[in-house]
Scaffold this motif. Sequence first.
Motif, PDB file in Angstrom:
ATOM      1  N   UNK A 129      35.608 -31.740  -0.144  1.00 45.58           N
ATOM      2  CA  UNK A 129      35.260 -31.097   1.123  1.00 45.58           C
ATOM      3  C   UNK A 129      35.424 -32.126   2.243  1.00 45.58           C
ATOM      4  N   UNK A 130      36.209 -31.791   3.258  1.00 46.08           N
ATOM      5  CA  UNK A 130      36.254 -32.642   4.453  1.00 46.08           C
ATOM      6  C   UNK A 130      36.409 -31.769   5.703  1.00 46.08           C
ATOM      7  N   UNK A 131      36.245 -32.390   6.860  1.00 44.99           N
ATOM      8  CA  UNK A 131      36.209 -31.610   8.111  1.00 44.99           C
ATOM      9  C   UNK A 131      37.502 -30.876   8.393  1.00 44.99           C
ATOM     10  N   UNK A 132      38.620 -31.563   8.130  1.00 46.61           N
ATOM     11  CA  UNK A 132      39.921 -30.967   8.411  1.00 46.61           C
ATOM     12  C   UNK A 132      40.119 -29.693   7.573  1.00 46.61           C
ATOM     13  N   UNK A 133      39.733 -29.755   6.333  1.00 36.97           N
ATOM     14  CA  UNK A 133      39.885 -28.578   5.456  1.00 36.97           C
ATOM     15  C   UNK A 133      38.907 -27.480   5.822  1.00 36.97           C
ATOM     16  N   UNK A 134      37.760 -27.864   6.362  1.00 38.34           N
ATOM     17  CA  UNK A 134      36.780 -26.856   6.764  1.00 38.34           C
ATOM     18  C   UNK A 134      37.259 -26.020   7.945  1.00 38.34           C
ATOM     19  N   UNK A 135      38.329 -26.450   8.600  1.00 37.69           N
ATOM     20  CA  UNK A 135      38.899 -25.642   9.682  1.00 37.69           C
ATOM     21  C   UNK A 135      39.644 -24.431   9.125  1.00 37.69           C
ATOM     22  N   UNK A 136      40.164 -24.544   7.909  1.00 37.54           N
ATOM     23  CA  UNK A 136      40.958 -23.449   7.347  1.00 37.54           C
ATOM     24  C   UNK A 136      40.361 -22.823   6.092  1.00 37.54           C
ATOM     25  N   UNK A 137      39.319 -23.447   5.567  1.00 37.77           N
ATOM     26  CA  UNK A 137      38.691 -22.926   4.348  1.00 37.77           C
ATOM     27  C   UNK A 137      37.177 -22.941   4.525  1.00 37.77           C
ATOM     28  N   UNK A 138      36.505 -21.980   3.899  1.00 35.92           N
ATOM     29  CA  UNK A 138      35.061 -22.087   3.750  1.00 35.92           C
ATOM     30  C   UNK A 138      34.808 -22.559   2.328  1.00 35.92           C
ATOM     31  N   UNK A 139      33.809 -23.420   2.154  1.00 35.77           N
ATOM     32  CA  UNK A 139      33.540 -24.012   0.843  1.00 35.77           C
ATOM     33  C   UNK A 139      32.222 -23.528   0.262  1.00 35.77           C
ATOM     34  N   UNK A 140      32.194 -23.472  -1.059  1.00 37.52           N
ATOM     35  CA  UNK A 140      30.933 -23.201  -1.764  1.00 37.52           C
ATOM     36  C   UNK A 140      30.090 -24.473  -1.758  1.00 37.52           C
ATOM     37  N   UNK A 141      28.917 -24.371  -2.374  1.00 37.21           N
ATOM     38  CA  UNK A 141      28.143 -25.570  -2.684  1.00 37.21           C
ATOM     39  C   UNK A 141      28.993 -26.432  -3.609  1.00 37.21           C
ATOM     40  N   UNK A 142      28.718 -27.729  -3.611  1.00 34.80           N
ATOM     41  CA  UNK A 142      29.511 -28.617  -4.451  1.00 34.80           C
ATOM     42  C   UNK A 142      29.149 -28.445  -5.931  1.00 34.80           C
ATOM     43  N   UNK A 143      30.129 -28.605  -6.816  1.00 33.45           N
ATOM     44  CA  UNK A 143      29.864 -28.475  -8.256  1.00 33.45           C
ATOM     45  C   UNK A 143      30.168 -29.756  -9.021  1.00 33.45           C
ATOM     46  N   UNK A 144      30.753 -30.743  -8.352  1.00 28.40           N
ATOM     47  CA  UNK A 144      31.053 -32.008  -9.033  1.00 28.40           C
ATOM     48  C   UNK A 144      31.245 -33.099  -7.996  1.00 28.40           C
ATOM     49  N   UNK A 145      31.201 -34.325  -8.478  1.00 31.29           N
ATOM     50  CA  UNK A 145      31.327 -35.473  -7.603  1.00 31.29           C
ATOM     51  C   UNK A 145      32.597 -36.229  -7.981  1.00 31.29           C
ATOM     52  N   UNK A 146      33.266 -36.782  -6.994  1.00 35.30           N
ATOM     53  CA  UNK A 146      34.471 -37.558  -7.274  1.00 35.30           C
ATOM     54  C   UNK A 146      34.411 -38.883  -6.535  1.00 35.30           C
ATOM     55  N   UNK A 147      35.031 -39.894  -7.124  1.00 38.02           N
ATOM     56  CA  UNK A 147      35.070 -41.203  -6.482  1.00 38.02           C
ATOM     57  C   UNK A 147      36.524 -41.644  -6.440  1.00 38.02           C
ATOM     58  N   UNK A 148      37.020 -42.033  -5.272  1.00 41.01           N
ATOM     59  CA  UNK A 148      38.385 -42.534  -5.186  1.00 41.01           C
ATOM     60  C   UNK A 148      38.422 -43.939  -5.755  1.00 41.01           C
ATOM     61  N   UNK A 149      39.317 -44.150  -6.704  1.00 39.31           N
ATOM     62  CA  UNK A 149      39.434 -45.441  -7.388  1.00 39.31           C
ATOM     63  C   UNK A 149      40.854 -45.975  -7.268  1.00 39.31           C
ATOM     64  N   UNK A 150      41.032 -47.216  -7.634  1.00 39.59           N
ATOM     65  CA  UNK A 150      42.338 -47.868  -7.522  1.00 39.59           C
ATOM     66  C   UNK A 150      42.820 -48.258  -8.914  1.00 39.59           C
ATOM     67  N   UNK A 151      44.023 -47.792  -9.270  1.00 33.12           N
ATOM     68  CA  UNK A 151      44.642 -48.194 -10.545  1.00 33.12           C
ATOM     69  C   UNK A 151      45.672 -49.282 -10.261  1.00 33.12           C
ATOM     70  N   UNK A 152      45.659 -50.330 -11.059  1.00 30.35           N
ATOM     71  CA  UNK A 152      46.654 -51.408 -10.934  1.00 30.35           C
ATOM     72  C   UNK A 152      47.161 -51.767 -12.333  1.00 30.35           C
ATOM     73  N   UNK A 153      48.327 -52.407 -12.392  1.00 32.87           N
ATOM     74  CA  UNK A 153      48.771 -52.923 -13.689  1.00 32.87           C
ATOM     75  C   UNK A 153      47.852 -54.070 -14.105  1.00 32.87           C
ATOM     76  N   UNK A 154      47.628 -54.227 -15.399  1.00 30.44           N
ATOM     77  CA  UNK A 154      46.853 -55.373 -15.872  1.00 30.44           C
ATOM     78  C   UNK A 154      47.543 -56.637 -15.381  1.00 30.44           C
ATOM     79  N   UNK A 155      46.752 -57.604 -14.923  1.00 29.75           N
ATOM     80  CA  UNK A 155      47.332 -58.850 -14.429  1.00 29.75           C
ATOM     81  C   UNK A 155      47.769 -58.777 -12.975  1.00 29.75           C
ATOM     82  N   UNK A 156      47.525 -57.655 -12.316  1.00 28.28           N
ATOM     83  CA  UNK A 156      47.892 -57.515 -10.904  1.00 28.28           C
ATOM     84  C   UNK A 156      47.115 -58.510 -10.053  1.00 28.28           C
ATOM     85  N   UNK A 157      47.733 -58.949  -8.934  1.00 30.34           N
ATOM     86  CA  UNK A 157      46.982 -59.829  -8.028  1.00 30.34           C
ATOM     87  C   UNK A 157      46.071 -59.015  -7.105  1.00 30.34           C
TER      88      UNK A 157
END
Length: 223
Positions: A66-94
């Motif tokens: 759910x974010x503000x921009x999407x709320x301009x074109x969609x109505x949302x239900x109550x939340x049903x799950x949580x998400x966290x943005x994460x970063x994937x890198x190759x092993x040994x990445x700097x």
Amino acid sequence: MSTNAAFPPYEMTDDSGNIVGIDAEIAAAIAEKLGLELEILDMDFDGALAAPQSGKSDIVMAGVTVNEERQLVLDFTETYANGVQKVIVPEGSDITSIEDMQGKKIGTQRGTTGYIYCSDTPENGGYGEDAVTGYEDGATAVQALMNGQADCVVIDNAPAQEYVKANPGLKILDTEFANEDYAIGVAKGNTALQDALNTALAELQADGTIQSIIDKYIPAEAE
Ligand code: ARG
């Protein structure tokens, strides 16, 4: 239901081509409660988000943050799950933290919050549009990481875990990029459907159905 079935464990296709996953199962449970038939349409993520407004679908369920921009074109239900943005890198990445992503090639899924944050200006905590590629879907972004076209991929935690499990040589950084809530979207103003969905969600929350669907796909120790 419109979705983009390249987002395990929320939505993916099984060996027989059926769309399965947390969202598919929650949607099926809701449909059953409401006496409706569930039909799932697989399309790209931008298309899935736009579908309720254009009448191509009644709901979008695709691990949608759910974010503000999407709320301009969609109505949302109550939340049903949580998400966290994460970063994937190759092993040994700097790249060992979010700060190290400066000047690197960042892969994301087109149209997602990961793309939106990363392509923002440095003043707003992003890396600028030129640093970020929006791939067709998460699997394609991870493919680009595997073959060196991207240095890291920013994606929601649950699919990140799945992609790292499926592709040896990758790892997920400990740092969180953003913490978000997932909800079901309906066309702006479709309060009848929004209310019905919220009632069904509350019942499925209360009787433990939603938690058991999530637990089935996300083992507790992966949290
Ligand atoms: N949570 C992120 C967003 O809303 C990513 C969702 C991607 N979902 C998908 N089915 N591909 O932008």
